[in-house]
Design a protein around this motif. Structure first.
Motif, PDB file in Angstrom:
ATOM      1  N   ARG A 311       0.898  -1.313  -0.044  1.00  9.15           N
ATOM      2  CA  ARG A 311      -0.067  -0.001   0.087  1.00  9.15           C
ATOM      3  C   ARG A 311       0.779   1.249  -0.010  1.00  9.15           C
ATOM      4  NH1 ARG A 311      -3.556  -3.560   1.890  1.00  9.15           N
ATOM      5  NH2 ARG A 311      -5.892  -3.062   1.528  1.00  9.15           N
ATOM      6  N   PHE A 312       1.966   1.288   0.757  1.00  2.00           N
ATOM      7  CA  PHE A 312       2.802   2.209   0.745  1.00  2.00           C
ATOM      8  C   PHE A 312       3.422   2.601  -0.501  1.00  2.00           C
ATOM      9  CE2 PHE A 312       7.178   4.143   1.404  1.00  2.00           C
ATOM     10  CZ  PHE A 312       6.974   5.289   1.938  1.00  2.00           C
ATOM     11  N   ASN A 313       3.956   1.469  -1.290  1.00  2.22           N
ATOM     12  CA  ASN A 313       4.552   1.762  -2.577  1.00  2.22           C
ATOM     13  C   ASN A 313       3.774   2.040  -3.686  1.00  2.22           C
ATOM     14  OD1 ASN A 313       7.051   1.527  -1.375  1.00  2.22           O
ATOM     15  ND2 ASN A 313       7.151  -0.602  -1.681  1.00  2.22           N
ATOM     16  N   LEU A 314       2.511   1.791  -3.559  1.00  2.00           N
ATOM     17  CA  LEU A 314       1.500   1.835  -4.620  1.00  2.00           C
ATOM     18  C   LEU A 314       1.567   3.143  -5.563  1.00  2.00           C
ATOM     19  CD1 LEU A 314      -0.976   0.694  -6.066  1.00  2.00           C
ATOM     20  CD2 LEU A 314      -2.689   1.580  -4.288  1.00  2.00           C
ATOM     21  N   PRO A 315       1.748   4.092  -4.941  1.00  5.48           N
ATOM     22  CA  PRO A 315       1.834   5.671  -5.661  1.00  5.48           C
ATOM     23  C   PRO A 315       2.675   5.399  -6.791  1.00  5.48           C
ATOM     24  CG  PRO A 315       1.485   6.049  -3.499  1.00  5.48           C
ATOM     25  CD  PRO A 315       1.820   4.525  -3.469  1.00  5.48           C
ATOM     26  N   ALA A 316       3.998   4.716  -6.485  1.00  4.86           N
ATOM     27  CA  ALA A 316       4.765   4.642  -7.233  1.00  4.86           C
ATOM     28  C   ALA A 316       5.288   3.500  -8.343  1.00  4.86           C
ATOM     29  CB  ALA A 316       6.468   4.606  -6.443  1.00  4.86           C
ATOM     30  N   LEU A 400       3.479   3.434   8.941  1.00  5.41           N
ATOM     31  CA  LEU A 400       3.106   2.219   8.611  1.00  5.41           C
ATOM     32  C   LEU A 400       3.172   1.142   9.373  1.00  5.41           C
ATOM     33  CD1 LEU A 400       5.113   0.400   5.323  1.00  5.41           C
ATOM     34  CD2 LEU A 400       4.639  -0.928   7.365  1.00  5.41           C
ATOM     35  N   LEU A 401       3.900   1.146  10.701  1.00  6.57           N
ATOM     36  CA  LEU A 401       3.792   0.231  11.606  1.00  6.57           C
ATOM     37  C   LEU A 401       2.464   0.489  12.344  1.00  6.57           C
ATOM     38  CD1 LEU A 401       7.357   0.268  12.797  1.00  6.57           C
ATOM     39  CD2 LEU A 401       6.393  -1.664  11.721  1.00  6.57           C
ATOM     40  N   ARG A 409      -6.634  -1.799   6.919  1.00  9.71           N
ATOM     41  CA  ARG A 409      -6.731  -1.850   5.587  1.00  9.71           C
ATOM     42  C   ARG A 409      -7.318  -0.907   4.702  1.00  9.71           C
ATOM     43  NH1 ARG A 409      -4.831  -7.514   4.979  1.00  9.71           N
ATOM     44  NH2 ARG A 409      -3.933  -8.120   7.002  1.00  9.71           N
ATOM     45  N   SER A 410      -7.661  -0.188   5.430  1.00  9.14           N
ATOM     46  CA  SER A 410      -8.551   0.867   4.527  1.00  9.14           C
ATOM     47  C   SER A 410      -7.753   1.893   4.044  1.00  9.14           C
ATOM     48  CB  SER A 410      -9.619   1.743   5.557  1.00  9.14           C
ATOM     49  OG  SER A 410      -8.638   2.596   6.664  1.00  9.14           O
ATOM     50  N   TRP A 411      -6.584   2.161   4.060  1.00  8.51           N
ATOM     51  CA  TRP A 411      -5.869   3.211   3.549  1.00  8.51           C
ATOM     52  C   TRP A 411      -4.957   2.617   2.232  1.00  8.51           C
ATOM     53  CZ3 TRP A 411      -0.242   2.689   3.530  1.00  8.51           C
ATOM     54  CH2 TRP A 411       0.310   1.543   4.373  1.00  8.51           C
ATOM     55  N   TRP A 412      -4.715   3.543   1.455  1.00  8.50           N
ATOM     56  CA  TRP A 412      -3.747   3.078   0.242  1.00  8.50           C
ATOM     57  C   TRP A 412      -2.736   3.913  -0.064  1.00  8.50           C
ATOM     58  CZ3 TRP A 412      -4.824  -1.468  -1.844  1.00  8.50           C
ATOM     59  CH2 TRP A 412      -6.251  -2.095  -1.662  1.00  8.50           C
ATOM     60  N   VAL A 413      -2.307   4.817   0.785  1.00  6.10           N
ATOM     61  CA  VAL A 413      -1.220   5.403   0.847  1.00  6.10           C
ATOM     62  C   VAL A 413      -0.827   6.398   1.944  1.00  6.10           C
ATOM     63  CG1 VAL A 413      -2.471   7.610  -0.028  1.00  6.10           C
ATOM     64  CG2 VAL A 413      -0.021   7.406  -0.747  1.00  6.10           C
ATOM     65  N   ILE A 414       0.503   6.554   2.359  1.00 10.19           N
ATOM     66  CA  ILE A 414       1.006   7.187   3.358  1.00 10.19           C
ATOM     67  C   ILE A 414       1.624   8.375   2.950  1.00 10.19           C
ATOM     68  CG2 ILE A 414       2.571   7.433   5.563  1.00 10.19           C
ATOM     69  CD1 ILE A 414       2.485   4.497   5.780  1.00 10.19           C
ATOM     70  N   GLU A 415       1.008   9.684   3.243  1.00  5.60           N
ATOM     71  CA  GLU A 415       1.455  10.925   2.656  1.00  5.60           C
ATOM     72  C   GLU A 415       2.638  11.513   3.266  1.00  5.60           C
ATOM     73  OE1 GLU A 415       0.773  11.908  -0.123  1.00  5.60           O
ATOM     74  OE2 GLU A 415      -0.966  10.841  -0.560  1.00  5.60           O
TER      75      GLU A 415
END
Length: 415
Positions: A311-316, A400-401, A409-415
């Motif tokens: 999820r963290f890496n999804l934008p890239a 992320l931790l 699991r509701s989020w798709w990115v950490i800004e």
């Protein structure tokens, strides 16, 4: 900002001279050993040394005039004390070939033993990248689990039990001369170990496929092992991901399914081929300090982290995750690319759940008071963090931790 795509069109693999794959191929071992020498040292663990498979392998060597010594005390996570012990016990013997038989620690032990019985000294002298001055004894690897890929990688991970940390010995000189990958040897693998190694293989493939492409110079390729994802590692990742998409569930449903075992083992080999030059990334960097704190199995730890790292890496890596969705059979090219990517992550979560991997980090034994320490330690693993497609910071790892601990699991990115 530097490109993280493969603008050079680079392809690079490091691999053994010979790889034998298939049921029963362990019977080829004496013919691989004979040109290399007449005295082998087998590195394995106490369980494997009592099995009929071990007895068969040892007998096939002695029947062909090859002397066999055995070190059967390899422990999980390969403590440095094992390395010291094997040097003490076999340092004065004329060993020609080292054979690793077992899981990842046994294979890493063989690679390290080949090095230390030839070069001597302290294994700490070689902790790091490209500090090994020359090849050691020839090594043949025979995995009995489908997960680590250690049979084809040129790194060995050692737990320094005095300093309480895992450290890698990374050098092309650690590459085995031959690997024999026989799926029949995994039929007796315990369910828990099957799950942990399967999750590890899946994590290797996902991380290698979504890694940063580094567009290395000639000097970079000469001086570093991990030079980024490339067109050749991608070939192995595609094959491995597609295989695991069906084989892991099948192995859980029927551990005696030899075809499913073979597919899982082939996928693990593919993963090893990929990480040998692409490397792993955030999930492995973060798991290491968590594992040291909680003593949770490596494969289970990286598996628990993987959905949150994805999820963290999804934008890239939207396009790559979308392709993973298609490889796993849960996405269609006619769908919006982001929907395909989301489907891929959700399918990976489903596979991990079937394997029994925890859905949250709390189940690993991680506590919130340790988040900052884990983040600090993970950031020290620059060999891994530099591969991640999105830049990691201590703050982003803590965030992320927090999500992973809460099973959010509701989020798709950490800004």
């Amino acid at each position: 900002m530097a490109s993280i795509e493969n603008d050079l069109g680079l392809g690079l693999l490091r691999q053994p001279k010979t790889v034998l794959f298939g049921a029963g191929q362990r019977r080829q071992l004496p013919y691989l050993v004979k040109p290399l020498g007449s005295h082998v040292l087998i590195c394995t663990d106490s369980r494997m040394a009592t099995t009929a498979e071990y007895a068969e392998i040892a007998a096939s060597l002695t029947e062909n005039g090859i002397a066999v010594s055995v070190y059967s005390d390899v422990e999980p996570d390969l403590p440095r004390s094992n390395v010291v012990d094997i040097q003490r016990r076999f340092g004065s013997e004329q060993v020609d070939v080292v054979i690793g038989l077992g899981g990842g620690s046994c294979l890493d032990m063989a690679k390290v033993a080949g090095l230390m019985l030839s070069l001597g000294g302290d294994i700490r002298d070689y902790f790091g990248e490209n500090l090994v001055p020359r090849p050691g004894l020839p090594v043949i690897t025979i995995p009995t689990t489908g997960g680590t890929g250690a049979e084809v990688t040129c790194i060995a991970v050692v737990f320094d039990d005095e300093k309480h940390m895992k450290v890698g010995v990374a050098s092309a000189y650690l590459e085995a001369v031959a690997a024999i990958i026989d799926p029949e040897l995994t039929l007796s693998c315990p369910p828990g170990l099957t799950a942990a190694t399967g999750a590890d293989a899946l994590s290797h493939l996902i991380e290698s496929f979504t890694d940063r492409a580094k567009n290395p110079s000639a000097d970079d390729i000469d001086q570093h092992l991990y030079v980024g994802k490339n067109v050749l590692t991608d070939v192995y990742c595609r094959t491995g991901i597609e295989l695991l998409g069906r084989s892991l569930e099948a192995v859980v449903a029927d551990p005696s399914d030899l075809q499913a075992r073979a597919d899982t083992m082939f996928a693990a080999y593919c993963a090893g081929m990929a990480i040998n030059t692409a490397g792993t990334a955030a999930a492995h960097a973060i798991q290491s300090p968590i594992g040291n704190l909680t003593h949770s199995p490596h494969g289970i730890g990286v598996g628990a982290l993987l959905p949150y790292v994805m999820r963290f890496n999804l934008p890239a890596r939207v396009a790559v995750f979308a392709e993973i969705g298609r490889l796993l059979g849960v996405a269609d090219a006619a769908q919006p690319e982001l929907d395909q990517a989301h489907a891929a992550i959700e399918r990976v979560e489903q596979i991990l759940s079937i394997l029994g991997v925890p859905g949250d980090l709390k189940e690993l034994g991680l506590e919130p008071k340790d988040f900052e320490f884990v983040a600090q330690q993970a950031m020290l693993a620059t060999r891994l963090t530099s591969n991640n497609p999105r830049v990691l910071t201590e703050n982003s790892i803590v965030a992320l931790l927090e999500r992973g601990y809460a099973n959010d699991r509701s989020w798709w990115v950490i800004e």
